[in-house]
Design a protein around this motif. Structure first.
Motif, mmCIF file in Angstrom:
data_model
loop_
_atom_site.group_PDB
_atom_site.id
_atom_site.type_symbol
_atom_site.label_atom_id
_atom_site.label_comp_id
_atom_site.label_asym_id
_atom_site.label_seq_id
_atom_site.Cartn_x
_atom_site.Cartn_y
_atom_site.Cartn_z
ATOM 1 N N ASP A 59 0.192 -34.491 43.723
ATOM 2 C CA ASP A 59 -1.086 -34.011 43.221
ATOM 3 C C ASP A 59 -1.316 -34.505 41.799
ATOM 4 O OD1 ASP A 59 -3.417 -31.995 43.455
ATOM 5 O OD2 ASP A 59 -2.413 -31.458 41.575
ATOM 6 N N LEU A 60 -2.459 -35.097 41.541
ATOM 7 C CA LEU A 60 -2.740 -35.638 40.208
ATOM 8 C C LEU A 60 -2.716 -34.567 39.134
ATOM 9 C CD1 LEU A 60 -5.605 -38.201 40.909
ATOM 10 C CD2 LEU A 60 -3.253 -38.673 40.244
ATOM 11 N N HIS A 61 -3.347 -33.437 39.391
ATOM 12 C CA HIS A 61 -3.452 -32.391 38.372
ATOM 13 C C HIS A 61 -2.112 -31.743 38.074
ATOM 14 C CE1 HIS A 61 -4.325 -28.338 36.781
ATOM 15 N NE2 HIS A 61 -5.234 -28.999 36.101
ATOM 16 N N ASP A 62 -1.360 -31.424 39.110
ATOM 17 C CA ASP A 62 -0.119 -30.676 38.924
ATOM 18 C C ASP A 62 1.096 -31.538 38.615
ATOM 19 O OD1 ASP A 62 -1.422 -28.281 39.349
ATOM 20 O OD2 ASP A 62 -1.004 -28.273 41.489
ATOM 21 N N HIS A 63 1.085 -32.807 39.041
ATOM 22 C CA HIS A 63 2.300 -33.617 38.912
ATOM 23 C C HIS A 63 2.099 -34.912 38.134
ATOM 24 C CE1 HIS A 63 4.482 -30.960 41.556
ATOM 25 N NE2 HIS A 63 3.452 -30.971 42.363
ATOM 26 N N THR A 64 1.185 -35.733 38.576
ATOM 27 C CA THR A 64 1.057 -37.068 38.019
ATOM 28 C C THR A 64 0.584 -37.050 36.575
ATOM 29 O OG1 THR A 64 0.591 -37.891 40.225
ATOM 30 C CG2 THR A 64 0.051 -39.347 38.396
ATOM 31 N N VAL A 65 -0.493 -36.370 36.295
ATOM 32 C CA VAL A 65 -1.036 -36.357 34.936
ATOM 33 C C VAL A 65 -0.060 -35.724 33.947
ATOM 34 C CG1 VAL A 65 -2.893 -35.491 33.464
ATOM 35 C CG2 VAL A 65 -3.431 -36.528 35.676
ATOM 36 N N PRO A 66 0.525 -34.563 34.236
ATOM 37 C CA PRO A 66 1.502 -34.020 33.285
ATOM 38 C C PRO A 66 2.675 -34.971 33.036
ATOM 39 C CG PRO A 66 0.830 -32.308 34.812
ATOM 40 C CD PRO A 66 0.256 -33.605 35.318
ATOM 41 N N GLY A 67 3.129 -35.656 34.081
ATOM 42 C CA GLY A 67 4.224 -36.607 33.908
ATOM 43 C C GLY A 67 3.822 -37.768 33.023
ATOM 44 N N LEU A 68 2.617 -38.279 33.222
ATOM 45 C CA LEU A 68 2.127 -39.365 32.376
ATOM 46 C C LEU A 68 1.969 -38.913 30.932
ATOM 47 C CD1 LEU A 68 -0.553 -41.066 34.640
ATOM 48 C CD2 LEU A 68 1.550 -42.085 33.791
ATOM 49 N N LEU A 69 1.420 -37.742 30.730
ATOM 50 C CA LEU A 69 1.250 -37.232 29.367
ATOM 51 C C LEU A 69 2.599 -37.050 28.672
ATOM 52 C CD1 LEU A 69 -1.648 -34.667 29.883
ATOM 53 C CD2 LEU A 69 -1.771 -36.961 28.871
ATOM 54 N N ALA A 70 3.585 -36.558 29.389
ATOM 55 C CA ALA A 70 4.925 -36.400 28.810
ATOM 56 C C ALA A 70 5.521 -37.756 28.456
ATOM 57 C CB ALA A 70 5.834 -35.661 29.794
ATOM 58 N N ALA A 71 5.313 -38.747 29.319
ATOM 59 C CA ALA A 71 5.826 -40.100 29.025
ATOM 60 C C ALA A 71 5.132 -40.680 27.806
ATOM 61 C CB ALA A 71 5.640 -41.006 30.231
ATOM 62 N N TYR A 72 3.823 -40.516 27.712
ATOM 63 C CA TYR A 72 3.088 -41.024 26.548
ATOM 64 C C TYR A 72 3.565 -40.329 25.278
ATOM 65 C CZ TYR A 72 -0.241 -43.116 29.855
ATOM 66 O OH TYR A 72 -0.830 -43.841 30.847
ATOM 67 N N ALA A 73 3.765 -39.016 25.350
ATOM 68 C CA ALA A 73 4.227 -38.279 24.191
ATOM 69 C C ALA A 73 5.620 -38.752 23.757
ATOM 70 C CB ALA A 73 4.242 -36.780 24.489
ATOM 71 N N ALA A 74 6.483 -39.009 24.713
ATOM 72 C CA ALA A 74 7.829 -39.474 24.406
ATOM 73 C C ALA A 74 7.782 -40.849 23.730
ATOM 74 C CB ALA A 74 8.684 -39.541 25.668
ATOM 75 N N VAL A 75 6.907 -41.710 24.199
ATOM 76 C CA VAL A 75 6.758 -43.043 23.592
ATOM 77 C C VAL A 75 6.196 -42.902 22.180
ATOM 78 C CG1 VAL A 75 5.514 -45.225 23.726
ATOM 79 C CG2 VAL A 75 6.584 -44.265 25.771
ATOM 80 N N GLY A 76 5.267 -41.995 22.014
ATOM 81 C CA GLY A 76 4.658 -41.769 20.707
ATOM 82 C C GLY A 76 5.642 -41.242 19.673
ATOM 83 N N ARG A 77 6.666 -40.506 20.142
ATOM 84 C CA ARG A 77 7.680 -39.969 19.217
ATOM 85 C C ARG A 77 8.779 -40.985 18.918
ATOM 86 N NH1 ARG A 77 7.018 -35.295 22.636
ATOM 87 N NH2 ARG A 77 8.815 -35.981 23.838
ATOM 88 N N ALA A 78 8.870 -42.018 19.718
ATOM 89 C CA ALA A 78 9.966 -42.994 19.561
ATOM 90 C C ALA A 78 9.742 -43.921 18.386
ATOM 91 C CB ALA A 78 10.112 -43.819 20.839
#
Length: 78
Positions: A59-78
């Motif tokens: 599900d995009l809302h429950d799984h895909t989008v949160p996972g993408l946002l977490a990945a983007y945030a992790a890259v942004g902190r690196a």
């Protein structure tokens, strides 16, 4: 009915909504499809399982989008 290659085996394993066949083989495809075409109850069960599995795991809302946002945030902190 999906070929036993790429991401199809993983998706069908997670969702339970389909049958695998050998890729590139028309006889294997026909052999996998025939029982599904002859058995409406099985076809309905696979369809229901696939829909529920996709909603549960992809599900995009429950799984895909949160996972993408977490990945983007992790890259942004690196």
């Amino acid at each position: 009915v999906q070929p036993r290659c790429g991401a199809f085996p993983e998706v069908l394993e997670r969702t339970g909504g389909g049958v695998l066949c050998d890729p590139g083989s028309a006889p294997a495809l026909a052999e996998a499809m025939a029982p599904i075409l002859r058995q409406p109850e099985r076809r309905a069960a696979l369809s229901a399982a696939g829909l529920a599995g996709v909603r549960r795991h992809f599900d995009l809302h429950d799984h895909t989008v949160p996972g993408l946002l977490a990945a983007y945030a992790a890259v942004g902190r690196a």
